[in-house]
Scaffold this active site. Structure first.
Site, PDB file in Angstrom:
ATOM      1  NE  ARG A 100      -4.115  -1.857   0.588  1.00 56.02           N
ATOM      2  CZ  ARG A 100      -4.223  -3.129   0.229  1.00 56.02           C
ATOM      3  NH1 ARG A 100      -3.266  -3.703  -0.493  1.00 56.02           N
ATOM      4  NH2 ARG A 100      -5.282  -3.838   0.575  1.00 56.02           N
ATOM      5  CB  SER A 105      -8.818  -1.405   4.393  1.00 54.94           C
ATOM      6  OG  SER A 105      -9.154  -2.686   3.943  1.00 54.94           O
ATOM      7  CD  GLU A 155      -5.605   1.221   2.436  1.00 58.86           C
ATOM      8  OE1 GLU A 155      -5.451   0.252   3.211  1.00 58.86           O
ATOM      9  OE2 GLU A 155      -6.081   1.107   1.296  1.00 58.86           O
TER      10      GLU A 155
HETATM   11  C1  LIG Z   1     -15.315  -0.865  -1.968  1.00 55.86           C
HETATM   12  C2  LIG Z   1     -13.827  -0.607  -1.920  1.00 55.86           C
HETATM   13  C3  LIG Z   1     -12.943  -1.665  -2.026  1.00 55.86           C
HETATM   14  C4  LIG Z   1     -11.560  -1.434  -1.982  1.00 55.86           C
HETATM   15  N1  LIG Z   1     -10.723  -2.500  -2.089  1.00 55.86           N
HETATM   16  C5  LIG Z   1      -9.387  -2.291  -2.124  1.00 55.86           C
HETATM   17  C6  LIG Z   1      -8.499  -3.401  -2.313  1.00 55.86           C
HETATM   18  O1  LIG Z   1      -8.906  -4.542  -2.453  1.00 55.86           O
HETATM   19  N2  LIG Z   1      -7.174  -3.128  -2.343  1.00 55.86           N
HETATM   20  C7  LIG Z   1      -6.672  -1.849  -2.201  1.00 55.86           C
HETATM   21  O2  LIG Z   1      -5.448  -1.666  -2.259  1.00 55.86           O
HETATM   22  N3  LIG Z   1      -7.488  -0.788  -2.007  1.00 55.86           N
HETATM   23  C8  LIG Z   1      -8.835  -0.976  -1.975  1.00 55.86           C
HETATM   24  N4  LIG Z   1      -9.682   0.093  -1.791  1.00 55.86           N
HETATM   25  C9  LIG Z   1      -9.107   1.440  -1.568  1.00 55.86           C
HETATM   26  C10 LIG Z   1      -8.924   2.296  -2.860  1.00 55.86           C
HETATM   27  O3  LIG Z   1      -9.753   1.847  -3.906  1.00 55.86           O
HETATM   28  C11 LIG Z   1      -7.480   2.318  -3.329  1.00 55.86           C
HETATM   29  O4  LIG Z   1      -6.648   2.956  -2.390  1.00 55.86           O
HETATM   30  C12 LIG Z   1      -7.272   3.024  -4.692  1.00 55.86           C
HETATM   31  O5  LIG Z   1      -5.959   2.806  -5.111  1.00 55.86           O
HETATM   32  C13 LIG Z   1      -7.552   4.528  -4.689  1.00 55.86           C
HETATM   33  O6  LIG Z   1      -7.626   4.958  -6.047  1.00 55.86           O
HETATM   34  P1  LIG Z   1      -8.475   6.232  -6.475  1.00 55.86           P
HETATM   35  O7  LIG Z   1      -8.315   6.445  -7.927  1.00 55.86           O
HETATM   36  O8  LIG Z   1      -9.872   6.101  -5.983  1.00 55.86           O
HETATM   37  O9  LIG Z   1      -7.707   7.363  -5.691  1.00 55.86           O
HETATM   38  P2  LIG Z   1      -8.284   8.558  -4.779  1.00 55.86           P
HETATM   39  O10 LIG Z   1      -9.126   7.982  -3.688  1.00 55.86           O
HETATM   40  O11 LIG Z   1      -8.887   9.599  -5.638  1.00 55.86           O
HETATM   41  O12 LIG Z   1      -6.936   9.104  -4.175  1.00 55.86           O
HETATM   42  C14 LIG Z   1      -6.210   8.360  -3.213  1.00 55.86           C
HETATM   43  C15 LIG Z   1      -4.847   9.049  -3.021  1.00 55.86           C
HETATM   44  O13 LIG Z   1      -4.136   8.968  -4.246  1.00 55.86           O
HETATM   45  C16 LIG Z   1      -3.783  10.279  -4.727  1.00 55.86           C
HETATM   46  N5  LIG Z   1      -3.901  10.205  -6.183  1.00 55.86           N
HETATM   47  C17 LIG Z   1      -4.961   9.768  -6.898  1.00 55.86           C
HETATM   48  N6  LIG Z   1      -4.664   9.753  -8.207  1.00 55.86           N
HETATM   49  C18 LIG Z   1      -3.390  10.189  -8.322  1.00 55.86           C
HETATM   50  C19 LIG Z   1      -2.505  10.393  -9.412  1.00 55.86           C
HETATM   51  N7  LIG Z   1      -2.846  10.117 -10.682  1.00 55.86           N
HETATM   52  N8  LIG Z   1      -1.256  10.866  -9.154  1.00 55.86           N
HETATM   53  C20 LIG Z   1      -0.859  11.153  -7.874  1.00 55.86           C
HETATM   54  N9  LIG Z   1      -1.662  10.976  -6.807  1.00 55.86           N
HETATM   55  C21 LIG Z   1      -2.902  10.486  -7.024  1.00 55.86           C
HETATM   56  C22 LIG Z   1      -4.769  11.231  -4.059  1.00 55.86           C
HETATM   57  O14 LIG Z   1      -4.229  12.537  -3.948  1.00 55.86           O
HETATM   58  C23 LIG Z   1      -4.964  10.533  -2.712  1.00 55.86           C
HETATM   59  O15 LIG Z   1      -3.904  10.871  -1.847  1.00 55.86           O
HETATM   60  C24 LIG Z   1     -11.064  -0.116  -1.830  1.00 55.86           C
HETATM   61  C25 LIG Z   1     -11.970   0.961  -1.729  1.00 55.86           C
HETATM   62  C26 LIG Z   1     -13.334   0.719  -1.772  1.00 55.86           C
HETATM   63  C27 LIG Z   1     -14.296   1.873  -1.682  1.00 55.86           C
END
Ligand SMILES: Cc1cc2nc3c(=O)[nH]c(=O)nc-3n(C[C@H](O)[C@H](O)[C@H](O)COP(=O)(O)OP(=O)(O)OC[C@H]3O[C@@H](n4cnc5c(N)ncnc54)[C@H](O)[C@@H]3O)c2cc1C
Length: 283
Positions: free
Chosen positions: A165, A215, A278
Site C-alpha cells: 500500500r 479498509s 490508509e
Molecule cells: C469498496 C472498496 C474496495 C476497496 N478494495 C481495495 C483493495 O482490495 N485493495 C486496495 O489496495 N485498495 C482498496 N480500496 C481502496 C482504494 O480503492 C485504493 O486505495 C485506490 O488505489 C484509490 O484509487 P483512487 O483512484 O480512488 O484514488 P483517490 O481515492 O482519488 O486518491 C487516493 C490518493 O491517491 C492520490 N492520487 C490519486 N490519483 C493520483 C494520481 N494520478 N497521481 C498522484 N496521486 C494520485 C490522491 O491525492 C490521494 O492521496 C477499496 C476501496 C473501496 C471503496
C-alpha cells in the site's frame, strides 16, 4: 477544462458525503493539467489531487482547491509485444476488460476496487498483505509530472519504489500520468472466471451494501478491529460484517467518520499497539 465552485462533493468520493468543495478544477488533458498546476503554484494556492475518490474522505467544507484527474487521460493501448500503456484516468475495471480482449491478465483481484489506474499506482493497490499481490507487480514504467519543476519524467520501478500500500509517489510532489505494464498471457475464459470469483468473494467478505472507502487502516491490531465492529457515530459505523471497514449508513458526516477513527487510534495508543490510517482526509 471546467472550474466548479462551491460544489457538493457527494459524487467524488465513494464514501458519499455531502461535503462542500470551495473549488474544483477538471483539466481535460495533460497539457491542461500542467497549466493548471503551474498557475495554482504561481498563485500560492495549495491543491489536492482526486481521482476515483475511493480512498478519500472530504471534510464538511473543503477549502483546498481540488484538481480532479478523471478526465485527463482515459486511453489504454496494447502493443503487439504485449506492453500495455494506460492513462491515469482509466478505471481499473476498464483496464482489466481491455486486457481480456487482448488475451492478457493478472489484475482480476482488483475488479471490485472502484479506483483509477493513477490512484491505484499511487496507493499501490493490491490484495490483503498475506497474498503479496499488488498492481506494481506488472509495472515496467510510470510517467509522472514532477510538481516541483513542472517536467514530465519517467520512473522505472525498483524494489524500493513500491511496498505494501505504498509507492514512492506518496512521498514526493508527483502526479502519476501514465502507467506501463507487462502482463501475462491469459485465456479470456479464465479472466471471466477470476472476475466472477473476485466479485463473489467481495460479496461474501466485504460490505458493499453501503458507501465506504474500503479498509480504514493499512496497519492495525486485528483484535482491536474485531472488537470495534458495530461501533457507531452518527451516520457512520464500523461494519458488523467486515473488520476495518467504515460504512456510511445514514447520511454520515466527515466528523462522524473522524470520531470513529480517533476512538480506534486511542484504543491502539492505550495498549501500545501501532496503527496507520490508509484513508486520506481532505480539508
Ligand atoms: C469498496 C472498496 C474496495 C476497496 N478494495 C481495495 C483493495 O482490495 N485493495 C486496495 O489496495 N485498495 C482498496 N480500496 C481502496 C482504494 O480503492 C485504493 O486505495 C485506490 O488505489 C484509490 O484509487 P483512487 O483512484 O480512488 O484514488 P483517490 O481515492 O482519488 O486518491 C487516493 C490518493 O491517491 C492520490 N492520487 C490519486 N490519483 C493520483 C494520481 N494520478 N497521481 C498522484 N496521486 C494520485 C490522491 O491525492 C490521494 O492521496 C477499496 C476501496 C473501496 C471503496
Amino acid at each position: 477544462m471546467k472550474i466548479l465552485e462551491n460544489i457538493d462533493l457527494y459524487p467524488y468520493s465513494t464514501m458519499r458525503l455531502h461535503s462542500i468543495g470551495r473549488k474544483m478544477i477538471i483539466p481535460e488533458s495533460v497539457d491542461e493539467l500542467i497549466d493548471v498546476v503551474g498557475n495554482l503554484s504561481k498563485e500560492n494556492d495549495p491543491f489536492y489531487i482526486v481521482s476515483g475518490g475511493s480512498n478519500i474522505v472530504f471534510a464538511e467544507r473543503v477549502e483546498t482547491s481540488i484538481v480532479y484527474l478523471m478526465k485527463i487521460d482515459e486511453s489504454v493501448s496494447v502493443s503487439p509485444g504485449g506492453e500495455v500503456s494506460c492513462g491515469c484516468s482509466v478505471r481499473i475495471q476498464t483496464l482489466i476488460n481491455e486486457l481480456k480482449k487482448n488475451r492478457l491478465g493478472g489484475l482480476e483481484y482488483l475488479y471490485s476496487v472502484p479506483a483509477s489506474v493513477g490512484g491505484a499506482v499511487f496507493m499501490n493497490a493490491g490484495r490483503g498483505k498475506k497474498h503479496n499481490l499488488s498492481i506494481s507487480d506488472y509495472l515496467t514504467k510510470v510517467d509522472y509530472l514532477d510538481l516541483r519543476t513542472g517536467e514530465i519524467k519517467s520512473l522505472y520501478p525498483t524494489e524500493e519504489s513500491f511496498s505494501y500500500r505504498h509507492s514512492i509517489f506518496q512521498e514526493s510532489k508527483f502526479v502519476v500520468l501514465k502507467a506501463y505494464f507487462q502482463f501475462q498471457s491469459q485465456d479470456p475464459a479464465l479472466t471471466d472466471q477470476l472476475i466472477q470469483e473476485r466479485l463473489a468473494q467481495s460479496r461474501k467478505y466485504l460490505d458493499p451494501s453501503k458507501p465506504s472507502c474500503g479498509s480504514v487502516f493499512c496497519q492495525a491490531n486485528p483484535i482491536v478491529m474485531r472488537l470495534v465492529k458495530g461501533m457507531r457515530c452518527g451516520g457512520a459505523i464500523f461494519s458488523k460484517k467486515t473488520p476495518n471497514w467504515i460504512s456510511n449508513i445514514d447520511n454520515a458526516s466527515a466528523k462522524d467518520i473522524l470520531t470513529l477513527i480517533k476512538r480506534v487510534k486511542c484504543i491502539h495508543k492505550l495498549f501500545f499497539f501501532s496503527c496507520k490510517t490508509e484513508i486520506r482526509f481532505l480539508k
